[in-house]
Design a protein around this motif. Sequence first.
Motif, PDB file in Angstrom:
ATOM      1  N   GLU A  31       0.811  -1.217   0.000  1.00  0.00           N
ATOM      2  CA  GLU A  31       0.000   0.000   0.000  1.00  0.00           C
ATOM      3  C   GLU A  31       0.847   1.271   0.000  1.00  0.00           C
ATOM      4  O   GLU A  31       0.495   2.267  -0.627  1.00  0.00           O
ATOM      5  CB  GLU A  31      -0.883  -0.001   1.243  1.00  0.00           C
ATOM      6  N   ARG A  32       1.975   1.211   0.711  1.00  0.00           N
ATOM      7  CA  ARG A  32       2.834   2.394   0.807  1.00  0.00           C
ATOM      8  C   ARG A  32       3.415   2.773  -0.557  1.00  0.00           C
ATOM      9  O   ARG A  32       3.796   3.911  -0.794  1.00  0.00           O
ATOM     10  CB  ARG A  32       3.980   2.131   1.793  1.00  0.00           C
ATOM     11  N   ILE A  33       3.520   1.788  -1.441  1.00  0.00           N
ATOM     12  CA  ILE A  33       4.060   2.031  -2.789  1.00  0.00           C
ATOM     13  C   ILE A  33       2.933   2.278  -3.785  1.00  0.00           C
ATOM     14  O   ILE A  33       3.012   3.179  -4.625  1.00  0.00           O
ATOM     15  CB  ILE A  33       4.892   0.795  -3.261  1.00  0.00           C
ATOM     16  N   ALA A  34       1.876   1.483  -3.673  1.00  0.00           N
ATOM     17  CA  ALA A  34       0.783   1.559  -4.661  1.00  0.00           C
ATOM     18  C   ALA A  34       0.158   2.951  -4.742  1.00  0.00           C
ATOM     19  O   ALA A  34      -0.269   3.383  -5.816  1.00  0.00           O
ATOM     20  CB  ALA A  34      -0.278   0.513  -4.336  1.00  0.00           C
ATOM     21  N   VAL A  35       0.150   3.686  -3.622  1.00  0.00           N
ATOM     22  CA  VAL A  35      -0.470   5.027  -3.644  1.00  0.00           C
ATOM     23  C   VAL A  35       0.212   5.955  -4.643  1.00  0.00           C
ATOM     24  O   VAL A  35      -0.404   6.896  -5.124  1.00  0.00           O
ATOM     25  CB  VAL A  35      -0.432   5.727  -2.257  1.00  0.00           C
TER      26      VAL A  35
ATOM     27  N   LEU B 181      12.717   2.811  -1.980  1.00  0.00           N
ATOM     28  CA  LEU B 181      11.804   3.085  -3.094  1.00  0.00           C
ATOM     29  C   LEU B 181      10.914   4.293  -2.781  1.00  0.00           C
ATOM     30  O   LEU B 181      10.688   5.147  -3.636  1.00  0.00           O
ATOM     31  CB  LEU B 181      10.960   1.836  -3.383  1.00  0.00           C
ATOM     32  N   ILE B 182      10.457   4.374  -1.533  1.00  0.00           N
ATOM     33  CA  ILE B 182       9.626   5.530  -1.152  1.00  0.00           C
ATOM     34  C   ILE B 182      10.426   6.822  -1.318  1.00  0.00           C
ATOM     35  O   ILE B 182       9.920   7.812  -1.856  1.00  0.00           O
ATOM     36  CB  ILE B 182       9.092   5.386   0.295  1.00  0.00           C
ATOM     37  N   ALA B 183      11.674   6.792  -0.896  1.00  0.00           N
ATOM     38  CA  ALA B 183      12.507   7.998  -1.023  1.00  0.00           C
ATOM     39  C   ALA B 183      12.642   8.391  -2.491  1.00  0.00           C
ATOM     40  O   ALA B 183      12.530   9.568  -2.860  1.00  0.00           O
ATOM     41  CB  ALA B 183      13.879   7.751  -0.401  1.00  0.00           C
ATOM     42  N   ARG B 184      12.850   7.387  -3.351  1.00  0.00           N
ATOM     43  CA  ARG B 184      12.997   7.650  -4.792  1.00  0.00           C
ATOM     44  C   ARG B 184      11.684   8.205  -5.375  1.00  0.00           C
ATOM     45  O   ARG B 184      11.681   9.165  -6.138  1.00  0.00           O
ATOM     46  CB  ARG B 184      13.389   6.326  -5.485  1.00  0.00           C
ATOM     47  N   LEU B 185      10.569   7.588  -4.991  1.00  0.00           N
ATOM     48  CA  LEU B 185       9.262   8.019  -5.505  1.00  0.00           C
ATOM     49  C   LEU B 185       8.912   9.409  -4.994  1.00  0.00           C
ATOM     50  O   LEU B 185       8.321  10.219  -5.719  1.00  0.00           O
ATOM     51  CB  LEU B 185       8.172   7.012  -5.109  1.00  0.00           C
ATOM     52  N   GLU B 186       9.295   9.698  -3.746  1.00  0.00           N
ATOM     53  CA  GLU B 186       9.053  11.039  -3.202  1.00  0.00           C
ATOM     54  C   GLU B 186       9.763  12.093  -4.044  1.00  0.00           C
ATOM     55  O   GLU B 186       9.206  13.138  -4.341  1.00  0.00           O
ATOM     56  CB  GLU B 186       9.548  11.132  -1.754  1.00  0.00           C
ATOM     57  N   SER B 187      11.020  11.797  -4.406  1.00  0.00           N
ATOM     58  CA  SER B 187      11.740  12.811  -5.173  1.00  0.00           C
ATOM     59  C   SER B 187      11.134  12.933  -6.569  1.00  0.00           C
ATOM     60  O   SER B 187      11.059  14.027  -7.124  1.00  0.00           O
ATOM     61  CB  SER B 187      13.239  12.542  -5.202  1.00  0.00           C
ATOM     62  N   LEU B 188      10.648  11.826  -7.135  1.00  0.00           N
ATOM     63  CA  LEU B 188       9.956  11.909  -8.436  1.00  0.00           C
ATOM     64  C   LEU B 188       8.676  12.716  -8.315  1.00  0.00           C
ATOM     65  O   LEU B 188       8.323  13.499  -9.187  1.00  0.00           O
ATOM     66  CB  LEU B 188       9.595  10.502  -8.936  1.00  0.00           C
ATOM     67  N   ARG B 189       7.985  12.494  -7.186  1.00  0.00           N
ATOM     68  CA  ARG B 189       6.710  13.156  -6.974  1.00  0.00           C
ATOM     69  C   ARG B 189       6.869  14.681  -6.988  1.00  0.00           C
ATOM     70  O   ARG B 189       6.016  15.416  -7.474  1.00  0.00           O
ATOM     71  CB  ARG B 189       6.131  12.708  -5.633  1.00  0.00           C
ATOM     72  N   HIS B 190       7.989  15.141  -6.442  1.00  0.00           N
ATOM     73  CA  HIS B 190       8.191  16.585  -6.398  1.00  0.00           C
ATOM     74  C   HIS B 190       8.488  17.176  -7.761  1.00  0.00           C
ATOM     75  O   HIS B 190       8.497  18.376  -7.935  1.00  0.00           O
ATOM     76  CB  HIS B 190       9.280  16.935  -5.382  1.00  0.00           C
ATOM     77  N   GLU B 191       8.745  16.297  -8.746  1.00  0.00           N
ATOM     78  CA  GLU B 191       8.984  16.796 -10.102  1.00  0.00           C
ATOM     79  C   GLU B 191       7.694  16.794 -10.910  1.00  0.00           C
ATOM     80  O   GLU B 191       7.692  17.141 -12.073  1.00  0.00           O
ATOM     81  CB  GLU B 191      10.031  15.911 -10.804  1.00  0.00           C
ATOM     82  N   THR B 192       6.606  16.372 -10.295  1.00  0.00           N
ATOM     83  CA  THR B 192       5.351  16.227 -11.026  1.00  0.00           C
ATOM     84  C   THR B 192       4.348  17.280 -10.570  1.00  0.00           C
ATOM     85  O   THR B 192       4.223  17.526  -9.383  1.00  0.00           O
ATOM     86  CB  THR B 192       4.728  14.842 -10.710  1.00  0.00           C
TER      87      THR B 192
END
Length: 434
Positions: A8-12, A48-59
Amino acid sequence: MHAVLADERIAVYEATLGRNAVKGAADEIFGRARASGDGSYDAIVRELIARLESLRHETLMPVINATGIIAHTNLGRAPLSEEALAAVAELSRGYSNLEYDLEVGERGSRYVRVSSVLNDVTGAEDSLVVNNCAAAVLLVLDTFAKGREVIVARSQLVEIGGGFRIPDVLERSGATLVEAGTTNRVYIEDFERALSPRTALLLRTHASNFRIEGFIHDATARELVALGRRAGVPVVEDLGSGALADLATYGVPHERTVQEALADGVGLVAFSGDKLLGGPQAGILVGHAHLIARMRSNPLLRAVRVDKMTLAALGATLRLYREGTWRERIPIYRMISATLDDLRVRARAYTARLPAATAIDSDGFIGGGALAQERIASVAVSIGADKPERLAKRLRASRPPIVARIDRNRLLLDLRTIAPQSDETVIAAVASLI
Ligand SMILES: *Cc1c(COP(=O)(O)O)cnc(C)c1O
């Protein structure tokens, strides 16, 4: 891998980043874990959460505006109406008659249709739409004032923010600024003395986000128009927020409307599409037909032209004014017209579910250039927290991000700018954090 993607922590993250981006990031983290030979499930998820967080800030993504600032420039100014959104989707999905005259079967004008609605709702002789209000002012100066003089009251030599400063814009356009009067007192005689054979325009600007109080005087638009007529020089007014309706009916200080500026005889009025009009980013010019015609033949127009999505959204927004349904249909007017009782009822849902919450009277702001500091009475939910800054940061990190206001060491969620259908989301986010 399957387990991690289903976690769930990733799927969101799929909702904002898309499945491919999440999977790509997971591949990368798994690859690294394999290479280094150390990869417990938890460590992989954390990385993975850390990586996705940084991607999220680019979106770019939707955000809940709990600041109480209605036309918040940093949060995208005016949300669009359903009608504007539908028009964008419909016109952008396929081809359109954007620049095509269906009657004669040849190239037509990109601007005619939007101009016709604009002329209807403002009463202007003619109009033109460009990328934003800054571009509109630049186009005016480039068309009429290059190599010539523009007279501006000293009280109006403003910086709006985002690098838009009247003296600098004048300089960039190749016009010479001639200042009239003093910082606090400007009379029509000051303009008269500043006239010369090289005068191209008399320019008025909305002071937007600052105010001079006390011993003040300004030359009125009517005085300028009368002087301009005698001297054969057009008057241009940069209104900024571009209200088409009187806000005083909502308990907000009266804001000069586009129609009032035109009624005063101003030759060209410039305003934004995404402030008090409640539409997409755009710069709108309305006024005398012979002045608009000269701008239409300026080659610079091509560089500041609007695309079909803007025209679709702006046209649909303007039609709501023409139909008289704008109060109910345009989101910012729904926010402005919500009564304090409406907001108090909603506040009770927060205080009932959140023990740390109390409902308080607050000040919202209209925001967006002109009217930036005009207050509108509002209701906020104040969340008791030891470190409000830290709670604010956590709310910004929740999904969707919630942007709150900190006021005197309290965290405030202002209900005027939170859409009622987001109340549940906000309550749940706060509940999970405290
Ligand atoms: C906001 C504002 C502008 C800039 O408008 P944009 O549409 O953001 O380019 C220019 N002049 C005034 C007076 C404003 O309030």
